[in-house]
Design a protein around this motif. Structure first.
Motif, PDB file in Angstrom:
ATOM      1  N   GLU A   1     -10.258   6.915  -0.820  1.00 46.07           N
ATOM      2  CA  GLU A   1     -11.244   7.175   0.772  1.00 46.07           C
ATOM      3  C   GLU A   1     -12.364   8.792   1.098  1.00 46.07           C
ATOM      4  O   GLU A   1     -12.546   8.400   1.849  1.00 46.07           O
ATOM      5  CB  GLU A   1      -9.805   8.156   1.721  1.00 46.07           C
ATOM      6  CG  GLU A   1      -9.034   7.957   3.418  1.00 46.07           C
ATOM      7  CD  GLU A   1      -7.658   7.903   3.244  1.00 46.07           C
ATOM      8  OE1 GLU A   1      -7.536   7.382   4.748  1.00 46.07           O
ATOM      9  OE2 GLU A   1      -7.145   8.710   2.548  1.00 46.07           O
TER      10      GLU A   1
ATOM     11  N   GLN B   1     -10.271   2.992   3.894  1.00 40.97           N
ATOM     12  CA  GLN B   1      -9.303   3.924   4.765  1.00 40.97           C
ATOM     13  C   GLN B   1      -7.744   3.350   5.140  1.00 40.97           C
ATOM     14  O   GLN B   1      -7.373   2.013   4.809  1.00 40.97           O
ATOM     15  CB  GLN B   1     -10.271   3.295   6.158  1.00 40.97           C
ATOM     16  CG  GLN B   1      -9.916   2.099   6.619  1.00 40.97           C
ATOM     17  CD  GLN B   1     -11.072   2.062   7.688  1.00 40.97           C
ATOM     18  OE1 GLN B   1     -11.652   2.431   8.018  1.00 40.97           O
ATOM     19  NE2 GLN B   1     -10.721   0.682   8.742  1.00 40.97           N
ATOM     20  N   ARG B   2      -7.286   4.405   5.519  1.00 41.48           N
ATOM     21  CA  ARG B   2      -5.304   4.086   5.909  1.00 41.48           C
ATOM     22  C   ARG B   2      -5.630   4.049   6.833  1.00 41.48           C
ATOM     23  O   ARG B   2      -5.868   4.744   7.874  1.00 41.48           O
ATOM     24  CB  ARG B   2      -4.541   5.998   4.903  1.00 41.48           C
ATOM     25  CG  ARG B   2      -4.336   5.541   3.533  1.00 41.48           C
ATOM     26  CD  ARG B   2      -3.868   6.506   3.045  1.00 41.48           C
ATOM     27  NE  ARG B   2      -4.745   7.931   2.273  1.00 41.48           N
ATOM     28  CZ  ARG B   2      -4.135   7.861   1.105  1.00 41.48           C
ATOM     29  NH1 ARG B   2      -2.703   7.667   1.070  1.00 41.48           N
ATOM     30  NH2 ARG B   2      -4.053   8.761   0.713  1.00 41.48           N
TER      31      ARG B   2
ATOM     32  N   VAL C   1      -4.186   0.205   3.603  1.00 39.71           N
ATOM     33  CA  VAL C   1      -5.881   0.314   3.312  1.00 39.71           C
ATOM     34  C   VAL C   1      -6.293  -0.638   3.760  1.00 39.71           C
ATOM     35  O   VAL C   1      -5.648  -1.252   3.634  1.00 39.71           O
ATOM     36  CB  VAL C   1      -4.704   1.165   2.348  1.00 39.71           C
ATOM     37  CG1 VAL C   1      -5.814   1.720   0.607  1.00 39.71           C
ATOM     38  CG2 VAL C   1      -4.087   1.594   1.515  1.00 39.71           C
TER      39      VAL C   1
END
Length: 146
Positions: free
Chosen positions: A72, A78-79, A91
């Motif tokens: 990330e 990306q979360r 995720v």
């Protein structure tokens, strides 16, 4: 079938040598094998919940959290909040992460293609015929670790 321990050792050595050589020849931009595996899994199957990703990768949640955090911070994953369970995270791969995954996949595929073309036709055919057995071996080994 009675397995010869020397032949099993040869198989293990050959597979390990192939894996290490491919990792050396096709760099993942400084990412570890685990980080590349997580990136690849998310690129292929994502978006994924953290628990599902941990189970797929066979990683404990603490280790996975570190790996996802690194990916990330590198802008590759990306979360987001799970839309169904707002307490959970999902995720997904970023455009940059997908580009890296696809580039590495293509480079590794080309490496294998070139190597198979340099082998004798009968050896290449024998190796490709063994593919189902190798896939089965990979599944059995993966299942024994769970």
């Amino acid at each position: 079938m009675r397995e010869d321990p020397d032949e099993i050792t040869r198989l293990k050595i050959a597979l390990g040598r192939i894996s290490r050589t491919v990792d050396t020849l096709v760099s993942g931009g400084g990412l570890t094998r685990t980080q590349l595996s997580v990136l690849g899994t998310v690129a292929r199957l994502g978006p994924l919940g953290i628990g599902e990703l941990a189970a797929t990768e066979g990683l404990n949640p603490t280790m996975l959290s570190r790996v996802v955090g690194k990916l990330e911070s590198d802008g590759l994953l990306q979360r987001t909040t799970d839309p169904v369970d707002r307490r959970a995270a999902r995720v997904d791969v970023t455009d940059e992460g997908r580009e890296l995954h696809c580039r590495l996949r293509d480079e590794r595929t080309q490496l294998f293609t070139d190597a198979l073309e340099r082998m004798s036709g009968s050896d290449a055919d024998t190796l490709m015929s063994a593919l189902p057995a190798l896939e089965s071996l990979a599944s059995v080994i993966a299942d024994s670790g769970r």
